[in-house]
Design an enzyme around this catalytic site. Sequence first.
Site, PDB file in Angstrom:
ATOM      1  CG  HIS A 300      -2.142  -0.914   0.928  1.00  0.00           C
ATOM      2  ND1 HIS A 300      -2.704  -1.734   1.868  1.00  0.00           N
ATOM      3  CD2 HIS A 300      -2.844  -1.114  -0.200  1.00  0.00           C
ATOM      4  CE1 HIS A 300      -3.710  -2.392   1.321  1.00  0.00           C
ATOM      5  NE2 HIS A 300      -3.812  -2.035   0.076  1.00  0.00           N
ATOM      6  CD  GLU A 542     -17.743  -2.538 -16.734  1.00  0.00           C
ATOM      7  OE1 GLU A 542     -16.805  -2.313 -15.973  1.00  0.00           O
ATOM      8  OE2 GLU A 542     -18.913  -2.683 -16.349  1.00  0.00           O
ATOM      9  CG  ASP A 566     -14.568  -5.340 -15.269  1.00  0.00           C
ATOM     10  OD1 ASP A 566     -13.967  -6.292 -14.744  1.00  0.00           O
ATOM     11  OD2 ASP A 566     -15.162  -4.462 -14.625  1.00  0.00           O
ATOM     12  CB  CYS A 613     -14.351   5.242 -17.962  1.00  0.00           C
ATOM     13  SG  CYS A 613     -15.340   3.750 -17.849  1.00  0.00           S
TER      14      CYS A 613
HETATM   15  C1  PEP Z   1     -13.464  -0.938 -16.055  1.00  0.00           C
HETATM   16  O1  PEP Z   1     -13.832  -2.103 -15.887  1.00  0.00           O
HETATM   17  O2  PEP Z   1     -12.675  -0.589 -16.941  1.00  0.00           O
HETATM   18  C2  PEP Z   1     -13.962   0.111 -15.157  1.00  0.00           C
HETATM   19  C3  PEP Z   1     -13.681   1.370 -15.381  1.00  0.00           C
HETATM   20  O3  PEP Z   1     -14.684  -0.286 -14.066  1.00  0.00           O
HETATM   21  P1  PEP Z   1     -13.990  -0.811 -12.693  1.00  0.00           P
HETATM   22  O4  PEP Z   1     -12.502  -0.712 -12.877  1.00  0.00           O
HETATM   23  O5  PEP Z   1     -14.508   0.053 -11.613  1.00  0.00           O
HETATM   24  O6  PEP Z   1     -14.492  -2.210 -12.639  1.00  0.00           O
HETATM   25 MG    MG Z   2     -15.498  -2.498 -14.521  1.00  0.00          MG
END
Ligand code: PEP
Ligand code: MG
Length: 679
Positions: A300, A542, A566, A613
Amino acid sequence: MKQLDLVIHNEAGLHARPAKTLVNLAKTFNSDIKIKHGQKKVNAKSMISVLTLGVKQSGQILIEIDGADEAEASEAIFEAVKSGLGETLPTTNGAQAIEPLEPEAVEPAAVEDATDENRGIGASAGIVSGPVLHWLDEEFELPTTHLGGQAEWSLVEESVQGARSELEALVEKVTADLSAEEAEIFNAHLEILGDPELLSTVKDKIDAGSNGANAWHAACNEQAGVMSQLDDELLAARAADVRDVSRRVLSHLLKQPLNSKIISEPSILIARDLSPSDTAKLDKKMVLGFITSEGGPNAHSAIIARALGIPAVVASGAFVHDIKEGATVILNGGSGEIEVDPSEQRLTEAKEARAIQIEAAAKALAAAGERAITTDGHRIEVVGNGGSVADCLSCKENGAEGIGLLRTEFLFLGKESAPSEAAQIEVYRQILETMQERPVIFRTLDIGGDKPVPYITVPNEENPFLGERGVRLMLNHYPELLKTQLTALLKAYQASGVEKMAIMFPMVGQVAEWRKAQKMFHAVAKELNISTAGIELGIMVEVPSAALNAHAFAKEADFFSIGTNDLTQYTMAIDRQHPTLAGQADGLDPAVLRLIYLTVQAAHAAKKWVGICGELAADPAATKILIGLGVDELSANTNALPALKARIRECSKQECEKIAQKALSLDSAAEVRALGQTS
Ligand code: PEP
Ligand code: MG
C-alpha cells in the site's frame, strides 16, 4: 459439535479471495467455528488468522463448528469449500485435481540483480537526486511492569480506541487529499484493529501474565511474521499493514509519538519499509523520493506513493542501509536504479532529466484548463474518474471537463449498512454542484466480483466475476437498492439545478438487461415527476457481448463508456487480479482494440458517442491508437489528466487513424505497445 475434514483444491490454496469468502460465510453463523491446519487452529471468523494458516493447494483442513446453528453452518461450509470458495477449482469434470504447478516466483530477477547492481523495483516513476535521510523504525521500549489482567486489558482497549479515532481521521484526510480508493487502505486498517482473533490472542497473552504492550506487540508480530513468510506476494505485502496498525496502538499504549522525524531539507528517504500511514503523510516538498530495502510494488505504501507522485524504489536490499546519511543518490522510480555518490556528469544528466519531466508536467498542468484539440482540429473530451467530492475537485483542478466515471460504490464500501436515500442525495448533489456545467456520469452501484459489501449478499458462486455482478446483481436481487439510487440521483439532479447529468449501468451484457434498467429509470422519474431532459442514459461496455452487439444497444442508449479493465479481463479470459497472469491482460491487445473499434463504429452510425473510462485511457502508449479508433472521450484518474491533454494536443487525428489501423493488423499486445510507444 460438527467436524468437517476437507481438502482445499483451490490452485493457490486458501489465499485472500477464498479466505475472505470462507470468513464472510463463517461470520453469518452464531456458532463458534475453528479451522485447524497442521499444528495451527484459528478462528474462522478472523481474516488475518485464516490467512496465516498458509493452506496451500491440496492442504487438509479440519473445521470444528460448535453452536446452535452448527448443522446449517456445517452444510453451508461444506458446499462452499466443495465449490471452490468463489474460485473455479482446477478439476477435470469434477474428478481428478490437476497436479499443482510449482508456484511461479513473481519478480525474482529484478530483486536479485538489484542488490548487485544497486537496483530495486521501480514502484513510482520519476528520476530524482538528493541527499539521503535515513528513516528509522521507532524503537518502542516495552515495559516490564504489570498492572493486573483487567487493568492491562482496559489499557489495550483504550489504546485501540485511540488508534481507531486516528485512523478514522486519516481515512477522511486521505479521501480529501488523494481519493476514496487510497482511503480504503485505512478502512482495511480499521478492520485489522477490530479483528476478533487478534484481540483474543492479545487477551490470552495478558491472561497468561503478559502486560498489554507486550501482548499486543507479540500478537501482531506473530501474525505479520507468518503473513510475510507466505508464498503469496500480495499477502506478504499486507504484513506491512498489520505492522502499521501494531505501532499505532503501541504508540498509545506507551504514550510515545509515532516516528515524526523533522525533514528540514528536500531529501531522499531510505527506510526498511515505509508504513502506508507514514507514506500518506509525507510532505511532497521535503520528500524528493524514497527507497525501501524491503516492501514490494503492490504494498500500500507503493500505491500511495504513485497517487502522491513521489518517485520510489522498493525492495532494493539491505545495502541501502549502509549508504551514509547525507550522501547523494540518484533514484529512478521507473527502472528501479539507484546510484550512490554519482559523478558530477551523471548528476547533471539526472537533474536535466528531472527538469525536463518537471517542466513538461508543469506545462501540462498550466494548460490543463484548455481543451484537448489535435493539431488537425479534432476535439477529444478529457474527463476524470473519481469516487468522492474530493476526487471531483481534484479532477477539476487538473483540467477535467467533466467526470467520465463516478464510481458510486465508494459511497457504499466500508459501511455496515447501505447509505439512506437522503445521504445519497446529499453526496450526489454536492458532486453535481462541485462540477456545475461540467457533466458528471454516475455509474450505478457495481458490487460483486472483487467489490464486496457486508449488507449485499452475493450468491456463493464458483466464478464470481462471471456471475451476479454489477447491474445483474442489482436487477436480480436488489432492485429496491437500485431504485433508491436512481431516486437519489434524480432528486439530487433536480436540487442541484445543473443542466446536464448522465447515468450508466455497469456489466451490461444483454439488451434485455439494459432495457430493464432503462425502464426502471423512467418509471422512477415518472413517479417522482422529474423531467429527464438533460439526462443521458448509457451503458458501460465491459462484457464482449455488449461490444459485439453495440449496433443493437446504439439504437437505444445515449452513449457508451468502455471499461477496458473489465473488457480486457473478459476478452482475454484472465482475471484482472490474477497474481501471475494479470500482466498478460493488456488492453492494447488487438482483440480488445477490435471490440473498441466495433463499438465506436456502431455508436457513430447511430450518432452516439463513445468514451473510455478504464486504465487504458491514461496509458501514454494508447493515446494515439484510441484517438485513431475514433473514441470521443477519455476519462482518466486525476493525476494523469494534464499529461493526457498535452499528448492529445501533439497528435494529428489523421496520423492517429493510420497508427490505429496498423495496430489492428498486428498480432499481439506487445507489438501494439511497441507501436504506441514509438509512434
Ligand atoms: C473498467 O472495468 O474498466 C472500469 C472502469 O470499471 P472498474 O474498474 O470500476 O471495474
Ligand atoms: Mg469495470
